[in-house]
Structure formats: C-alpha cells, structure tokens
Design an enzyme around this catalytic site. Structure first.
Site, PDB file in Angstrom:
ATOM      1  N   GLU A 195       8.506  -6.318  -8.134  1.00 53.06           N
ATOM      2  CA  GLU A 195       7.051  -6.278  -7.931  1.00 53.06           C
ATOM      3  C   GLU A 195       6.419  -5.305  -8.935  1.00 53.06           C
ATOM      4  O   GLU A 195       6.970  -4.227  -9.193  1.00 53.06           O
ATOM      5  CB  GLU A 195       6.790  -5.764  -6.499  1.00 53.06           C
ATOM      6  CG  GLU A 195       5.330  -5.538  -6.164  1.00 53.06           C
ATOM      7  CD  GLU A 195       5.138  -4.765  -4.844  1.00 53.06           C
ATOM      8  OE1 GLU A 195       5.968  -3.881  -4.512  1.00 53.06           O
ATOM      9  OE2 GLU A 195       4.152  -5.057  -4.145  1.00 53.06           O
TER      10      GLU A 195
ATOM     11  N   ASN B  54      -1.685  -9.218  -6.324  1.00 57.91           N
ATOM     12  CA  ASN B  54      -0.332  -8.706  -6.583  1.00 57.91           C
ATOM     13  C   ASN B  54       0.553  -9.944  -6.715  1.00 57.91           C
ATOM     14  O   ASN B  54       0.898 -10.580  -5.722  1.00 57.91           O
ATOM     15  CB  ASN B  54       0.084  -7.808  -5.406  1.00 57.91           C
ATOM     16  CG  ASN B  54       1.380  -7.077  -5.665  1.00 57.91           C
ATOM     17  OD1 ASN B  54       2.177  -7.490  -6.498  1.00 57.91           O
ATOM     18  ND2 ASN B  54       1.605  -6.004  -4.926  1.00 57.91           N
TER      19      ASN B  54
ATOM     20  N   LYS C 276       0.708 -12.181  -3.454  1.00 60.10           N
ATOM     21  CA  LYS C 276       1.138 -11.488  -2.227  1.00 60.10           C
ATOM     22  C   LYS C 276       0.132 -11.654  -1.084  1.00 60.10           C
ATOM     23  O   LYS C 276      -1.047 -11.313  -1.232  1.00 60.10           O
ATOM     24  CB  LYS C 276       1.342 -10.010  -2.553  1.00 60.10           C
ATOM     25  CG  LYS C 276       1.912  -9.163  -1.424  1.00 60.10           C
ATOM     26  CD  LYS C 276       2.174  -7.749  -1.948  1.00 60.10           C
ATOM     27  CE  LYS C 276       2.843  -6.833  -0.963  1.00 60.10           C
ATOM     28  NZ  LYS C 276       3.146  -5.500  -1.564  1.00 60.10           N
TER      29      LYS C 276
ATOM     30  N   GLU D 215      -2.788  -0.511  -1.357  1.00 62.07           N
ATOM     31  CA  GLU D 215      -2.796  -1.926  -1.764  1.00 62.07           C
ATOM     32  C   GLU D 215      -4.011  -2.674  -1.221  1.00 62.07           C
ATOM     33  O   GLU D 215      -4.544  -3.566  -1.875  1.00 62.07           O
ATOM     34  CB  GLU D 215      -1.506  -2.619  -1.309  1.00 62.07           C
ATOM     35  CG  GLU D 215      -0.315  -2.211  -2.136  1.00 62.07           C
ATOM     36  CD  GLU D 215       0.849  -3.145  -1.952  1.00 62.07           C
ATOM     37  OE1 GLU D 215       0.728  -4.345  -2.217  1.00 62.07           O
ATOM     38  OE2 GLU D 215       1.916  -2.656  -1.530  1.00 62.07           O
TER      39      GLU D 215
ATOM     40  N   CYS E 267       7.553  -8.011  -1.902  1.00 65.39           N
ATOM     41  CA  CYS E 267       7.747  -6.768  -1.161  1.00 65.39           C
ATOM     42  C   CYS E 267       7.487  -6.878   0.331  1.00 65.39           C
ATOM     43  O   CYS E 267       8.285  -7.405   1.072  1.00 65.39           O
ATOM     44  CB  CYS E 267       6.931  -5.643  -1.793  1.00 65.39           C
ATOM     45  SG  CYS E 267       7.481  -4.035  -1.166  1.00 65.39           S
TER      46      CYS E 267
ATOM     47  N   ASN F 156       8.597  -2.451  -4.197  1.00 63.41           N
ATOM     48  CA  ASN F 156       8.449  -1.006  -4.469  1.00 63.41           C
ATOM     49  C   ASN F 156       8.332  -0.382  -3.093  1.00 63.41           C
ATOM     50  O   ASN F 156       7.262  -0.373  -2.489  1.00 63.41           O
ATOM     51  CB  ASN F 156       7.147  -0.706  -5.208  1.00 63.41           C
ATOM     52  CG  ASN F 156       7.154  -1.078  -6.675  1.00 63.41           C
ATOM     53  OD1 ASN F 156       7.252  -0.222  -7.551  1.00 63.41           O
ATOM     54  ND2 ASN F 156       7.007  -2.360  -6.967  1.00 63.41           N
TER      55      ASN F 156
HETATM   56  N1  CDT Z   1       4.934  -2.560  -2.087  1.00 61.36           N
HETATM   57  C1  CDT Z   1       5.079  -2.726  -0.763  1.00 61.36           C
HETATM   58  O1  CDT Z   1       4.669  -3.736  -0.201  1.00 61.36           O
HETATM   59  N2  CDT Z   1       5.669  -1.719  -0.118  1.00 61.36           N
HETATM   60  C2  CDT Z   1       5.812  -1.753   1.302  1.00 61.36           C
HETATM   61  C3  CDT Z   1       5.765  -0.383   1.857  1.00 61.36           C
HETATM   62  C4  CDT Z   1       5.314  -0.470   3.218  1.00 61.36           C
HETATM   63  S1  CDT Z   1       5.700   0.893   4.120  1.00 61.36           S
HETATM   64  C5  CDT Z   1       6.943   0.243   5.109  1.00 61.36           C
HETATM   65  C6  CDT Z   1       7.109  -2.385   1.771  1.00 61.36           C
HETATM   66  O2  CDT Z   1       7.053  -3.230   2.656  1.00 61.36           O
HETATM   67  O3  CDT Z   1       8.182  -2.009   1.323  1.00 61.36           O
END
Ligand code: CDT
Length: 309
Positions: free
Chosen positions: A46, A106, A123, A142, A168, A193
């Site tokens: 991502e 995204n 996304k 985000e 993600c 990420n």
């Molecule tokens: N980039 C991204 O979507 N990160 C989210 C962090 C959320 S906190 C659990 C993820 O789901 O990993």
C-alpha cells in the site's frame, strides 16, 4: 496445473525526505530479484511510493496533494513499468491517486505482462479519523485525506486466473474477501502499512499486530478457497514503526511464505490456481451451502443492533 510464481516485494521504511525516484530504484532492485526467482507477478505494498503520510496532520491541501500521483505511470514510475515490460512480469502496486476531477483515493493497480494496467482497486474500508486527535499517541488520518473507494471489489481475468485486490485495513473485513469470493477469485493481492503499536491502546504491540495480520489473511484465504499475498511496508518511518510479516497463504489457509525482516525483502511461492478448486467445489461451494435469506443484516445495517433488554 495453472501455476503463477508470485513475488511479494516487502518494502522497508520510506522516510518523509525520500524521493519517489529513490523508492523506485529500490522497487526495481526487488523486481530484479523476482525475475531471477522466475516470478510471473510481483506485488508491492500500500502507498508504495512514499512514507505512510496519513500519520501526519496537514491543513494545506497543496501539501496533501504533493503525496498523490496525478497519473500512472508517471515520470518517477516509468522506469519500473519499463523494467516490468522488459521482464514480461505482471505487477501490482499501491499509491495515492488524485484523479483529474480532484478525487483522492488509496489505490492499488494490477498490470499485465506487457505493463498495461488491467485492474484498479480503490480502498473501501478507510481506518482512522478525519480531525487531529490529541488522545492518540500518533495520528491515522486516512479518513481526512482519502474518499472511500468507488469501484467495489471487482476481479479480473489475468495470468490465467481470476485476480482480486484490496488494501490494508480491507483485509480485516470478511466482506472484502467474500464479495471477491462470489466472483470466483483465485488470488487476492494486498498491501499494508500497519503501525506496530495501537495508538489508542499502548499495550497492543507488534506480536498482537502480527497475530491479527496472519489471522485475517489466513481466514480470508481459507473461507474463500483462494490464494492471498499480503505485502507490508515495514520498519521505522521517521520514528514510527510498522510491522513486517508479509506472507503468502494457500487456499487451505496455510502460510507458505513469510518475510523475516522489516526491510526490502522478497518472498516467493509458486501458486497453483487449480488448488482453489477443491475448496470451492466442496466445503465452500457457495451455490450449494450459502443461506442468503439469513444474511440481510450484512448489507442492511452498519452498526450493531442489540436485542431489547
Ligand atoms: N493502512 C491501514 O489501513 N492501516 C490499518 C491500521 C489500522 S489500526 C488497526 C490496518 O488495518 O492495518
């Protein structure tokens, strides 16, 4: 046997000051390794081209837009597309997309072996918040910088199979995989990420985060009898750690390859798409076993509706 040799190109940290050109050089080095390993497809994380900028609170829209790509390929990524074309390798990569009419997504794309973009996903499940939150140990903005994806969860016929993508946080939602599963998906590509600590729960660290990562990817693969390749951007970005743990999971839900570092690292596995058939024809034969008359709340409501006391 319909074999696709898949490379998961985990990226180590990308600092705020790193240029896209420098990142693309690292991506090409991973692609070179994927070529040596005989990969048909290489999958990047991502927001591959930049640091995970949603951790930074910004008010100036010009500054925000500087993290986005207005076209793909563009000047910075052209050498990557060229190398992919030269190798005859398909690829999938994530980036922040700014559309000509001003929308921010995204995004993850899939190219075929000629370097042509054959699939685009935006996304859907955006985590985090849209205003500065002083209660958190770091920000996850985000919802401030992106709009929810407007393309649903499509799949594409490519590389001799049925391919899907998500990004993600989408991987934590069973709906993500099931909508693709209902279109016969055989390989889901995703990048992530994921901060190594929970900004709202300090005692939730990397072990728990890696556990959840495996848990959701393995469940999604097994319950839809599909391969899943999940690829991290990992390591410490300007003081903020991200988990690694990139992995490839087979349609039985078993981990067949997993990254060991938090750096640029390639994981490889030959994925036989025919291995999806057994599960799709037996325990997860959706046409025979699903009972949609009982699933209304899944599309009819978002939050929990508890029974009356
Ligand atoms: N980039 C991204 O979507 N990160 C989210 C962090 C959320 S906190 C659990 C993820 O789901 O990993």
């Amino acid at each position: 046997m319909r074999e696709v040799v898949v490379g998961g190109a985990q990226m180590g940290p990308i600092q705020k000051s790193d240029t896209r050109e420098a990142v693309v050089e690292r991506m090409i080095a991973l692609m070179d390794r994927a070529h040596e390993a005989g990969c048909d497809l290489v999958v990047y994380p991502e927001l591959t081209l930049t640091t995970f900028f949603p951790r930074w609170y910004m008010e100036d829209q010009r500054e925000v837009d500087s993290w986005f790509e207005r076209e793909m390929p563009n000047e910075a990524t052209a050498p990557l597309f060229k190398r992919a074309r030269d190798y005859g390798m398909a690829m999938s990569l994530g980036y922040a997309e700014l559309t000509p009419d001003g929308h921010h997504f995204n995004t993850q794309i899939l190219t075929d072996k000629t370097g042509a973009i054959v699939g685009k996903y935006r996304k859907v499940h955006l985590p985090g918040h849209d205003e500065f939150d002083p209660e958190r140990s770091f920000q996850h903005l985000e919802k401030r910088y992106f709009e929810p994806g407007d393309l649903g969860f499509p799949v594409w016929r490519a590389l001799g199979g049925i391919m899907g993508m998500c990004v993600c946080n989408d991987r934590r939602w069973p709906e993500t995989y099931r909508v693709m599963g209902l279109q016969g998906v055989e390989l889901v590509m995703l990048g992530y990420n994921t901060p190594s600590v929970n900004s709202q729960k300090g005692d939730e660290g990397p072990e728990k985060r890696l556990f959840h990562n495996r848990l959701v990817v393995q469940a999604g693969a097994y319950q839809n009898s599909t391969w899943v390749v999940a690829v991290a951007k990992a390591g410490v970005e300007d003081g903020h750690p991200l988990i690694g743990g990139s992995l490839i999971v087979n349609p039985d839900g078993e981990v067949v390859a997993e990254a060991k570092t938090e750096d640029d690292e390639l994981i490889v596995h030959p994925c036989d798409l025919d291995a999806c058939n057994f599960g799709k024809e037996t325990i997860f034969d959706f046409a025979r076993h699903r009972r949609i008359e009982h699933y209304g709340p899944i599309t009819g409501q978002t939050g929990i509706v508890r029974p009356k006391e």
